[in-house]
Design a protein around this motif. Structure first.
Motif, PDB file in Angstrom:
ATOM      1  N   PHE A   1       8.471   8.423  67.111  1.00 48.91           N
ATOM      2  CA  PHE A   1       9.795   9.583  67.244  1.00 48.91           C
ATOM      3  C   PHE A   1      11.036   9.657  67.456  1.00 48.91           C
ATOM      4  O   PHE A   1      11.925  10.380  67.574  1.00 48.91           O
ATOM      5  CB  PHE A   1       8.336  10.909  67.315  1.00 48.91           C
ATOM      6  CG  PHE A   1       8.809  12.067  67.136  1.00 48.91           C
ATOM      7  CD1 PHE A   1       9.735  13.115  66.340  1.00 48.91           C
ATOM      8  CD2 PHE A   1       9.449  12.596  68.670  1.00 48.91           C
ATOM      9  CE1 PHE A   1      10.556  13.805  66.338  1.00 48.91           C
ATOM     10  CE2 PHE A   1       9.970  13.761  68.738  1.00 48.91           C
ATOM     11  CZ  PHE A   1      10.243  14.273  67.628  1.00 48.91           C
TER      12      PHE A   1
ATOM     13  N   MET B   1      13.134   7.246  66.850  1.00 46.98           N
ATOM     14  CA  MET B   1      14.206   7.779  65.542  1.00 46.98           C
ATOM     15  C   MET B   1      15.278   9.585  66.424  1.00 46.98           C
ATOM     16  O   MET B   1      16.283   9.206  66.168  1.00 46.98           O
ATOM     17  CB  MET B   1      13.190   8.397  65.225  1.00 46.98           C
ATOM     18  CG  MET B   1      14.079   9.546  63.926  1.00 46.98           C
ATOM     19  SD  MET B   1      14.577  11.401  63.908  1.00 46.98           S
ATOM     20  CE  MET B   1      12.672  12.185  63.977  1.00 46.98           C
TER      21      MET B   1
ATOM     22  N   ILE C   1      18.622  13.039  57.925  1.00 43.10           N
ATOM     23  CA  ILE C   1      17.113  12.909  58.212  1.00 43.10           C
ATOM     24  C   ILE C   1      15.639  13.703  57.264  1.00 43.10           C
ATOM     25  O   ILE C   1      15.252  13.613  57.050  1.00 43.10           O
ATOM     26  CB  ILE C   1      16.788  14.171  59.342  1.00 43.10           C
ATOM     27  CG1 ILE C   1      17.782  13.852  60.778  1.00 43.10           C
ATOM     28  CG2 ILE C   1      15.333  14.477  59.741  1.00 43.10           C
ATOM     29  CD1 ILE C   1      17.756  14.150  62.372  1.00 43.10           C
TER      30      ILE C   1
ATOM     31  N   SER D   1      15.531  11.014  54.500  1.00 43.92           N
ATOM     32  CA  SER D   1      13.928  10.288  55.072  1.00 43.92           C
ATOM     33  C   SER D   1      13.029  10.400  54.642  1.00 43.92           C
ATOM     34  O   SER D   1      12.044   9.968  54.794  1.00 43.92           O
ATOM     35  CB  SER D   1      14.737   9.332  56.635  1.00 43.92           C
ATOM     36  OG  SER D   1      15.728   8.992  56.572  1.00 43.92           O
ATOM     37  N   MET D   2      12.765  11.986  55.404  1.00 43.11           N
ATOM     38  CA  MET D   2      11.420  12.768  55.299  1.00 43.11           C
ATOM     39  C   MET D   2      10.963  12.341  54.095  1.00 43.11           C
ATOM     40  O   MET D   2       9.444  12.296  53.441  1.00 43.11           O
ATOM     41  CB  MET D   2      11.711  13.999  56.160  1.00 43.11           C
ATOM     42  CG  MET D   2      11.655  13.963  58.170  1.00 43.11           C
ATOM     43  SD  MET D   2      11.597  15.820  57.802  1.00 43.11           S
ATOM     44  CE  MET D   2      10.540  16.027  57.930  1.00 43.11           C
TER      45      MET D   2
ATOM     46  N   ASN E   1      12.467   4.385  60.905  1.00 35.70           N
ATOM     47  CA  ASN E   1      11.541   5.113  61.802  1.00 35.70           C
ATOM     48  C   ASN E   1      10.865   6.143  61.317  1.00 35.70           C
ATOM     49  O   ASN E   1       9.379   6.186  61.565  1.00 35.70           O
ATOM     50  CB  ASN E   1      12.403   5.259  63.445  1.00 35.70           C
ATOM     51  CG  ASN E   1      12.801   4.230  64.061  1.00 35.70           C
ATOM     52  OD1 ASN E   1      11.780   3.902  64.413  1.00 35.70           O
ATOM     53  ND2 ASN E   1      13.771   4.451  64.420  1.00 35.70           N
ATOM     54  N   ILE E   2      11.759   7.266  60.532  1.00 38.78           N
ATOM     55  CA  ILE E   2      11.086   8.105  60.070  1.00 38.78           C
ATOM     56  C   ILE E   2       9.842   7.257  58.817  1.00 38.78           C
ATOM     57  O   ILE E   2       8.775   8.259  58.585  1.00 38.78           O
ATOM     58  CB  ILE E   2      11.803   9.215  58.960  1.00 38.78           C
ATOM     59  CG1 ILE E   2      12.173   9.670  60.592  1.00 38.78           C
ATOM     60  CG2 ILE E   2      11.073   9.836  58.212  1.00 38.78           C
ATOM     61  CD1 ILE E   2      13.386  10.745  59.544  1.00 38.78           C
TER      62      ILE E   2
END
Length: 587
Positions: free
Chosen positions: A428, A431, A464, A467-468, A527-528
């Motif tokens: 986290f 990111m 973001i 990516s999620m 990272n996500i």
């Protein structure tokens, strides 16, 4: 004594007055504290939209420590600190575990994937450390670009994980030490009648933490010398493992190469990523580096590049020595060497892991204390912890805080070697660092137009969110592909949007991340994605830590930082008024 701030008089380092812990106006008495609590909403809004700046972090906040840390480190020291902070028990434990459970011989690809993600984060850290060479590391960088609240929550989580992780490594140190003595893992622990899980007291772990902290407090330079020696021994053991492993390798053991498909590779990558953890401690030493612009890129990027190659070679050597189904989850390399007739090698492997954990604890004592120091400089915790000793040039109070908390956990808790590290918190904050880098490049207060700011926010949200969505789709339908035709193009469009429609407002003066915004955007995505591959327990722990940190922030940190910021604003206004008076008065 070291250099003292302009308006700070030399005082004894060892002092315990209330003003050293609670100097802010909000904590002078119960009346001022009640008034501060009534102002919580207003103050929260103020801190949420307010941001620090480079000059404040580098100059004004450092005065809170009263004495400067000693600039004594070179790129050579940072390179070895990189080895010392990263190469620990993780490579010896996680490789066998994940090769057996998830990746099979493709464990080498897991290390490649996690290595690429780690290197992207290293690039982001390096640019910030060169431009803002202070002890706060990611806390200082996020405070400048994303504000106090984001910095506090992210840095607080990684700090809590570091404390528990340090305790876990100290417990594992005892286990590997018993292996060298050819005894059972718990034979040197004290058996009690306490609740199961807390009934094995580990005074050796406490002693190791105390020794590491003492070395770190005495001198950063002497700590570097000790780290050289321990890391050199550990490197020699690793070289032996690689050479001996390939000498007994069989290509037939690589079949089947992907027993669990691509899902197994990325499941393992999310876990072995933490074998790369610890490099962020190097960024916190920028304040003690002689030439940050040269030494930090060489030290950080150089050490992490070599470490990535070493990890991949070690993973491949293990995969070729034994069938993945036969790899021992707990003592992979020891059992693998035993299976090829080298029983004595298990002691060498234990020695390598022991030396690795020693340097992890040592460098961790340095890096984590410097996190604490800069957080205390901002008054998010009592400023007493920001003090730097005038003779040693080290933050003794901050080091003691970290060591005592970790020692309490290590004494009682039967944590696994990586229990404190396997958390979503690390991914986290990495990111968030990539997000902060994009904000730094494309947004400058009172320079960037409102239209360009809105564009940047929209494109960042696209990156973001997509990516999620990619991570969620991978977790729900690992064999599907339709979802990626939607999520990946959205990520691509968001990155292209920043590149084409948002002008860069800041260019690095000395060294910068290449291919911006592509590298930071890819860092956000990886990272996500790896966060999405972690289990639910990691997210539960992250949530609990965040709630605890939020409560602390609302009742203490918010009011202390609000008072600190507005006191500095008053001092700046007074200084400007004085300068104007002098100019008007003439010679």
């Amino acid at each position: 004594m070291g250099e003292v701030g302009d308006d700070v008089q030399p005082r004894s380092y060892w002092r315990w007055k209330k003003q050293d812990f609670f100097p802010e106006e909000s904590f002078q008495n119960w009346g001022t504290y009640r008034f501060a609590l009534l102002q919580t909403r207003h103050r929260f809004k103020d801190r949420l939209i307010s941001r620090s700046n480079d000059a404040e972090e580098i100059g004004e906040l450092r005065k809170q420590s009263e004495n400067d840390m000693k600039r004594c480190l070179t790129w050579w020291d940072l390179t070895w600190f990189g080895f010392g902070s990263v190469i620990g028990a993780g490579i010896f434990v996680l490789t066998g575990q994940e090769a057996h459970d998830h990746a099979g011989p493709a464990i080498v690809l897991s290390y490649v994937a996690s290595g690429v993600s780690a290197m992207l984060s290293v690039f982001c850290y390096t640019e910030f450390a060169v431009e803002i060479p202070v002890a706060g590391g990611s806390f200082a960088y996020l405070r400048i670009e994303l504000g106090d609240f984001a910095a506090f929550i992210t840095a607080g989580n990684i700090l809590l994980e570091s404390i528990v992780g340090t305790a876990a490594v100290a417990r594992a140190w005892t286990s590997y030490f018993t292996t060298l003595l050819n005894r059972q893992p718990n034979s040197l622990r004290i058996h009690t009648s306490l609740t199961n899980g807390y009934n094995l007291l580990d005074p050796i772990a406490v002693a190791v933490l105390a020794i590491s902290a003492t070395i770190a407090m005495i001198s950063t330079r002497k700590t570097s010398y000790f780290n050289w020696i321990a890391s050199a021994i550990n490197t020699a053991v690793i070289v032996f493992v690689i050479i001996a492993g390939f000498a007994h390798a069989k290509t037939s053991n690589l079949t089947p190469f992907l027993p669990n498909g691509a899902k197994g590779i990325f499941q393992a990558a999310a876990i072995v990523y933490f074998a790369y953890g610890g490099f962020d401690n190097i960024a916190t030493m920028a304040e003690e580096t002689k030439d940050p612009a040269r030494d930090i890129p060489l030290g950080l990027l150089g050490s992490m590049s070599i470490i990535t190659v070493i990890y991949c070679l070690m993973a491949l050597a293990l995969a070729m020595m034994q069938k993945s189904s036969e790899i021992d989850r707990n003592a992979a390399y020891s059992v693998a060497f035993q299976s090829v007739g080298m029983k004595w090698a298990k002691y060498l492997v234990a020695l390598g892991a022991l030396k690795g954990m020693t340097t992890v604890l040592l460098v961790g004592a340095l890096g984590q204390a410097r996190y604490i120091t800069h957080i205390a400089r901002a008054h998010m915790i009592p400023p007493w912890f920001a003090l730097v000793h005038p003779k040693t040039g080290t933050p003794i109070n901050a080091t003691l805080l970290i060591t005592i908390l970790a020692a309490c956990i290590a004494l009682f808790s039967s944590l696994d070697v990586l229990a404190g590290l396997l958390s979503v918190s690390t991914l986290f904050i990495f990111m968030m660092m990539a997000v902060a880098l994009l904000v730094r490049r494309y947004y400058v207060k009172e320079v960037t137009s409102k239209v360009n700011l809105i564009k940047l926010v929209i494109f960042l949200l696209m990156i973001i969110a997509s990516s999620m969505a990619t991570a969620a789709y991978w977790g729900l339908m690992p064999n599907g592909w339709v979802g990626y035709t939607i999520t990946v193009p959205i990520w691509f469009l968001g990155t292209v949007g920043i590149s084409l429609f948002v002008p860069q407002q800041r260019t690095p003066k000395v060294w910068g991340v290449p291919l911006v915004p592509w590298f930071p955007s890819l860092s956000i995505a990886t990272n996500i994605f790896l966060m999405g591959s972690l289990g639910s327990k990691s997210f539960i722990r992250f949530g609990i830590c965040s709630i605890v940190m939020l409560l602390y922030y609302v009742f203490f940190g918010l009011h202390a930082t609000y008072d600190m910021a507005h006191q500095q604003d008053k001092l700046k206004s007074m200084k400007i008024d004085d300068d104007n008076i002098k100019q008007n008065a003439g010679p």
